[in-house]
Scaffold this motif. Structure first.
Motif, mmCIF file in Angstrom:
data_model
loop_
_atom_site.group_PDB
_atom_site.id
_atom_site.type_symbol
_atom_site.label_atom_id
_atom_site.label_comp_id
_atom_site.label_asym_id
_atom_site.label_seq_id
_atom_site.Cartn_x
_atom_site.Cartn_y
_atom_site.Cartn_z
ATOM 1 N N SER A 2 0.800 -1.257 0.128
ATOM 2 C CA SER A 2 -0.018 0.047 -0.063
ATOM 3 C C SER A 2 0.865 1.109 0.137
ATOM 4 O O SER A 2 1.969 1.143 0.554
ATOM 5 N N PRO A 3 0.496 2.444 -0.335
ATOM 6 C CA PRO A 3 1.185 3.621 -0.203
ATOM 7 C C PRO A 3 1.710 4.014 0.948
ATOM 8 O O PRO A 3 2.747 4.414 1.279
ATOM 9 N N LEU A 4 0.784 3.767 2.038
ATOM 10 C CA LEU A 4 1.261 3.830 3.348
ATOM 11 C C LEU A 4 2.399 3.104 3.579
ATOM 12 O O LEU A 4 3.337 3.316 4.435
ATOM 13 N N ASP A 5 2.717 1.615 3.170
ATOM 14 C CA ASP A 5 3.514 0.660 3.600
ATOM 15 C C ASP A 5 4.805 1.320 2.942
ATOM 16 O O ASP A 5 5.831 1.154 3.586
ATOM 17 N N VAL A 6 4.943 1.637 1.807
ATOM 18 C CA VAL A 6 5.863 2.253 0.989
ATOM 19 C C VAL A 6 6.300 3.598 1.733
ATOM 20 O O VAL A 6 7.620 3.611 1.933
ATOM 21 N N ASP A 7 5.667 4.486 2.133
ATOM 22 C CA ASP A 7 6.238 5.824 2.683
ATOM 23 C C ASP A 7 6.777 4.966 4.059
ATOM 24 O O ASP A 7 7.926 5.662 4.397
ATOM 25 N N GLU A 8 6.284 4.184 4.767
ATOM 26 C CA GLU A 8 6.932 3.872 5.864
ATOM 27 C C GLU A 8 8.292 3.022 5.892
ATOM 28 O O GLU A 8 9.207 3.426 6.349
ATOM 29 N N ALA A 9 8.551 2.399 4.607
ATOM 30 C CA ALA A 9 9.656 1.671 4.241
ATOM 31 C C ALA A 9 10.736 2.828 3.933
ATOM 32 O O ALA A 9 11.787 2.610 4.278
ATOM 33 N N VAL A 10 10.228 3.889 3.161
ATOM 34 C CA VAL A 10 11.261 5.149 3.010
ATOM 35 C C VAL A 10 11.584 5.787 4.174
ATOM 36 O O VAL A 10 12.749 5.822 4.269
ATOM 37 N N PHE A 11 10.543 5.971 5.191
ATOM 38 C CA PHE A 11 10.953 6.639 6.441
ATOM 39 C C PHE A 11 11.869 5.753 7.112
ATOM 40 O O PHE A 11 13.005 6.367 7.724
ATOM 41 N N LEU B 295 16.688 -0.216 -2.711
ATOM 42 C CA LEU B 295 16.402 -1.066 -1.249
ATOM 43 C C LEU B 295 15.165 -1.468 -0.948
ATOM 44 O O LEU B 295 14.994 -2.510 -0.264
ATOM 45 N N ILE B 296 14.070 -0.685 -1.466
ATOM 46 C CA ILE B 296 12.679 -0.864 -1.100
ATOM 47 C C ILE B 296 11.823 -1.594 -2.161
ATOM 48 O O ILE B 296 10.615 -1.903 -1.945
ATOM 49 N N GLY B 297 12.791 -1.291 -3.374
ATOM 50 C CA GLY B 297 11.663 -1.844 -4.466
ATOM 51 C C GLY B 297 10.757 -0.895 -4.942
ATOM 52 O O GLY B 297 9.929 -1.304 -5.746
ATOM 53 N N VAL B 298 11.121 0.306 -5.299
ATOM 54 C CA VAL B 298 10.398 1.418 -5.929
ATOM 55 C C VAL B 298 11.386 2.361 -6.567
ATOM 56 O O VAL B 298 12.475 2.431 -6.405
ATOM 57 N N GLY B 299 10.751 3.184 -7.320
ATOM 58 C CA GLY B 299 11.335 4.154 -8.077
ATOM 59 C C GLY B 299 11.946 5.313 -7.181
ATOM 60 O O GLY B 299 11.232 5.413 -6.175
ATOM 61 N N PRO B 300 12.881 6.335 -7.805
ATOM 62 C CA PRO B 300 13.375 7.244 -7.059
ATOM 63 C C PRO B 300 12.110 8.433 -7.067
ATOM 64 O O PRO B 300 12.140 9.268 -5.906
ATOM 65 N N ARG B 301 11.231 8.386 -7.924
ATOM 66 C CA ARG B 301 10.251 9.637 -7.845
ATOM 67 C C ARG B 301 9.514 9.172 -6.715
ATOM 68 O O ARG B 301 8.761 9.968 -6.020
ATOM 69 N N ARG B 302 9.250 8.043 -6.572
ATOM 70 C CA ARG B 302 8.316 7.502 -5.303
ATOM 71 C C ARG B 302 8.878 7.711 -3.845
ATOM 72 O O ARG B 302 8.107 8.098 -3.141
ATOM 73 N N VAL B 303 10.346 7.630 -4.013
ATOM 74 C CA VAL B 303 10.839 8.092 -2.710
ATOM 75 C C VAL B 303 10.593 9.562 -2.628
ATOM 76 O O VAL B 303 10.492 9.837 -1.455
#
Length: 109
Positions: free
Chosen positions: A17-26, A46-54
């Motif tokens: 979920s978007p919140l899971d991605v946000d938490e992984a980034v944080f 490291l978390i499997g998303v693109g740089p723009r998502r970070v």
């Protein structure tokens, strides 16, 4: 189409979920040591998303973490926060030359 019922795991192939991605980034940003920096792309890998998502995660809710320790791949700061970011990095002793961080010296991981 709706997601899983409460208490059920997500279906196979359903991304985080978007919140899971946000938490992984944080979580990753919190682990960057003072005086070191990472890039949006390195965190994304490291978390499997693109740089723009970070970048989006940090722009929307990264104020509680050391967002300023994340720079572009060329070592430059994002324009909207450039002055403040370079001030905060300088306070940690991060070498900045011509507006760019020396990733070879202080890049993480």
């Amino acid at each position: 189409m709706s997601g899983p019922a409460p208490g059920e795991p997500p279906s196979p192939g359903a991304g985080p979920s978007p919140l899971d991605v946000d938490e992984a980034v944080f979580d990753v940003v919190e682990s960057i040591p003072p005086g070191r920096v990472s890039t949006y792309g390195a965190i994304g890998r490291l978390i499997g998303v693109g740089p723009r998502r970070v970048a989006r995660a940090l722009a929307q809710g990264g104020g509680a973490v050391a967002w300023f320790r994340v720079v572009r791949a060329d070592g430059s700061a994002a324009e909207p926060v450039r002055v403040r970011q370079l001030e905060l990095l300088a306070a940690e002793g991060v070498p900045v030359r011509n507006g760019r961080v020396d990733l070879g010296a202080v890049g993480w991981p």
